[in-house]
Design an enzyme around this catalytic site. Structure first.
Site, PDB file in Angstrom:
ATOM      1  N   GLY A  43      -3.648  54.087  41.347  1.00 11.76           N
ATOM      2  CA  GLY A  43      -4.513  53.294  40.495  1.00 11.76           C
ATOM      3  C   GLY A  43      -5.826  53.001  41.187  1.00 11.76           C
ATOM      4  O   GLY A  43      -5.874  52.916  42.417  1.00 11.76           O
ATOM      5  N   GLN A  48     -13.762  48.891  42.896  1.00  8.31           N
ATOM      6  CA  GLN A  48     -13.494  49.725  44.083  1.00  8.31           C
ATOM      7  C   GLN A  48     -14.472  50.894  44.223  1.00  8.31           C
ATOM      8  O   GLN A  48     -14.580  51.499  45.277  1.00  8.31           O
ATOM      9  CB  GLN A  48     -12.065  50.281  44.030  1.00  8.31           C
ATOM     10  CG  GLN A  48     -11.005  49.207  44.225  1.00  8.31           C
ATOM     11  CD  GLN A  48      -9.629  49.811  44.163  1.00  8.31           C
ATOM     12  OE1 GLN A  48      -9.098  50.058  43.090  1.00  8.31           O
ATOM     13  NE2 GLN A  48      -9.051  50.066  45.323  1.00  8.31           N
ATOM     14  N   LEU A  88      -6.247  51.754  48.052  1.00 10.77           N
ATOM     15  CA  LEU A  88      -7.262  52.717  48.505  1.00 10.77           C
ATOM     16  C   LEU A  88      -8.389  52.015  49.266  1.00 10.77           C
ATOM     17  O   LEU A  88      -9.045  52.619  50.099  1.00 10.77           O
ATOM     18  CB  LEU A  88      -7.842  53.484  47.308  1.00 10.77           C
ATOM     19  CG  LEU A  88      -6.898  54.467  46.597  1.00 10.77           C
ATOM     20  CD1 LEU A  88      -7.604  55.087  45.389  1.00 10.77           C
ATOM     21  CD2 LEU A  88      -6.406  55.555  47.533  1.00 10.77           C
ATOM     22  N   HIS A 129      -1.651  44.927  40.176  1.00  8.79           N
ATOM     23  CA  HIS A 129      -2.492  45.177  41.356  1.00  8.79           C
ATOM     24  C   HIS A 129      -3.934  45.498  40.917  1.00  8.79           C
ATOM     25  O   HIS A 129      -4.891  44.941  41.460  1.00  8.79           O
ATOM     26  CB  HIS A 129      -1.882  46.333  42.164  1.00  8.79           C
ATOM     27  CG  HIS A 129      -2.674  46.747  43.366  1.00  8.79           C
ATOM     28  ND1 HIS A 129      -2.176  46.681  44.652  1.00  8.79           N
ATOM     29  CD2 HIS A 129      -3.929  47.266  43.479  1.00  8.79           C
ATOM     30  CE1 HIS A 129      -3.102  47.119  45.499  1.00  8.79           C
ATOM     31  NE2 HIS A 129      -4.174  47.482  44.814  1.00  8.79           N
ATOM     32  N   GLU A 130      -4.056  46.387  39.930  1.00  7.29           N
ATOM     33  CA  GLU A 130      -5.399  46.792  39.481  1.00  7.29           C
ATOM     34  C   GLU A 130      -6.105  45.658  38.743  1.00  7.29           C
ATOM     35  O   GLU A 130      -7.314  45.472  38.893  1.00  7.29           O
ATOM     36  CB  GLU A 130      -5.321  48.040  38.588  1.00  7.29           C
ATOM     37  CG  GLU A 130      -4.736  49.273  39.266  1.00  7.29           C
ATOM     38  CD  GLU A 130      -5.352  49.584  40.616  1.00  7.29           C
ATOM     39  OE1 GLU A 130      -6.543  49.316  40.823  1.00  7.29           O
ATOM     40  OE2 GLU A 130      -4.605  50.079  41.494  1.00  7.29           O
ATOM     41  N   HIS A 133      -7.913  43.403  40.998  1.00  4.14           N
ATOM     42  CA  HIS A 133      -9.223  43.876  41.473  1.00  4.14           C
ATOM     43  C   HIS A 133     -10.349  43.408  40.551  1.00  4.14           C
ATOM     44  O   HIS A 133     -11.469  43.164  41.008  1.00  4.14           O
ATOM     45  CB  HIS A 133      -9.252  45.410  41.550  1.00  4.14           C
ATOM     46  CG  HIS A 133      -8.645  45.969  42.804  1.00  4.14           C
ATOM     47  ND1 HIS A 133      -9.116  45.670  44.061  1.00  4.14           N
ATOM     48  CD2 HIS A 133      -7.614  46.834  42.991  1.00  4.14           C
ATOM     49  CE1 HIS A 133      -8.398  46.322  44.973  1.00  4.14           C
ATOM     50  NE2 HIS A 133      -7.472  47.038  44.349  1.00  4.14           N
TER      51      HIS A 133
HETATM   52 ZN    ZN Z   1      -6.071  48.232  45.265  1.00  4.59          ZN
END
Ligand code: ZN
Length: 164
Positions: A43, A48, A88, A129-130, A133
């Site tokens: 993801g 990011q 990432l 999780h995403e 962000h």
């Molecule tokens: Zn992440």
């Protein structure tokens, strides 16, 4: 397109709502899916890649490519699970994170169509999780402070090593 890593303030900012799903958004979603393949991630979220908009894409092996635009988490289960996560933006660092086992989420896809899904297991975890962000939150924020400090120190050490 480079992935922004821990330490960059962009990762701590709240992403903005997307008003029109136009070619820019569609192309960005496509590029994000290419990044996932290139960097072997499951993801990636807008911030990011320095795109501070409410979009993330997910591609779990064996599942379809999924695009989430302006997502809202409608329900989260009280039942939780613990699983080792990476990111990432924090390469080489992994930690157990406790999250809801299942969630219900509403969003728009890259075709501009709204959808609602109920997800559980790994998909529910990656979505949470995403989604974090988009709020400027990273997975390490869910790790107990002492453990987090150790992991951040380990990460910083590894970054310095790479730079010299
Ligand atoms: Zn992440």
């Amino acid at each position: 397109m480079q992935i922004i890593t821990l330490g960059d303030e962009i990762l701590r900012q709240k992403a903005e709502k997307i008003h029109i799903i136009d070619d820019e958004i569609i192309n960005t979603a496509k590029q994000m899916l290419v990044i996932l393949k290139r960097d072997k991630g499951v993801g990636v979220a807008g911030p990011q890649i320095g795109f501070l908009k409410r979009i993330f894409v997910i591609h779990i092996e064996g599942d379809e490519e999924r695009v989430f635009i302006n997502p809202s988490i409608l329900e989260t289960s009280h039942v939780t699970s613990k699983y080792e996560e990476g990111c990432l933006s924090v390469p080489g660092i992994y930690a157990n994170v406790i999250r809801s086992e299942s969630i219900k989420i509403q969003a728009w896809n890259e075709k501009g169509r709204p959808f609602t899904i109920e997800a559980s297991g790994l998909l529910a975890r990656v979505i949470q999780h995403e989604y974090d962000h988009l709020e400027g939150v990273i997975f390490l924020d869910h790790v107990p402070e002492k453990k987090r400090d150790k992991l951040v120190a380990k990460y910083e050490k590894s970054q310095n090593r790479d730079n010299t």
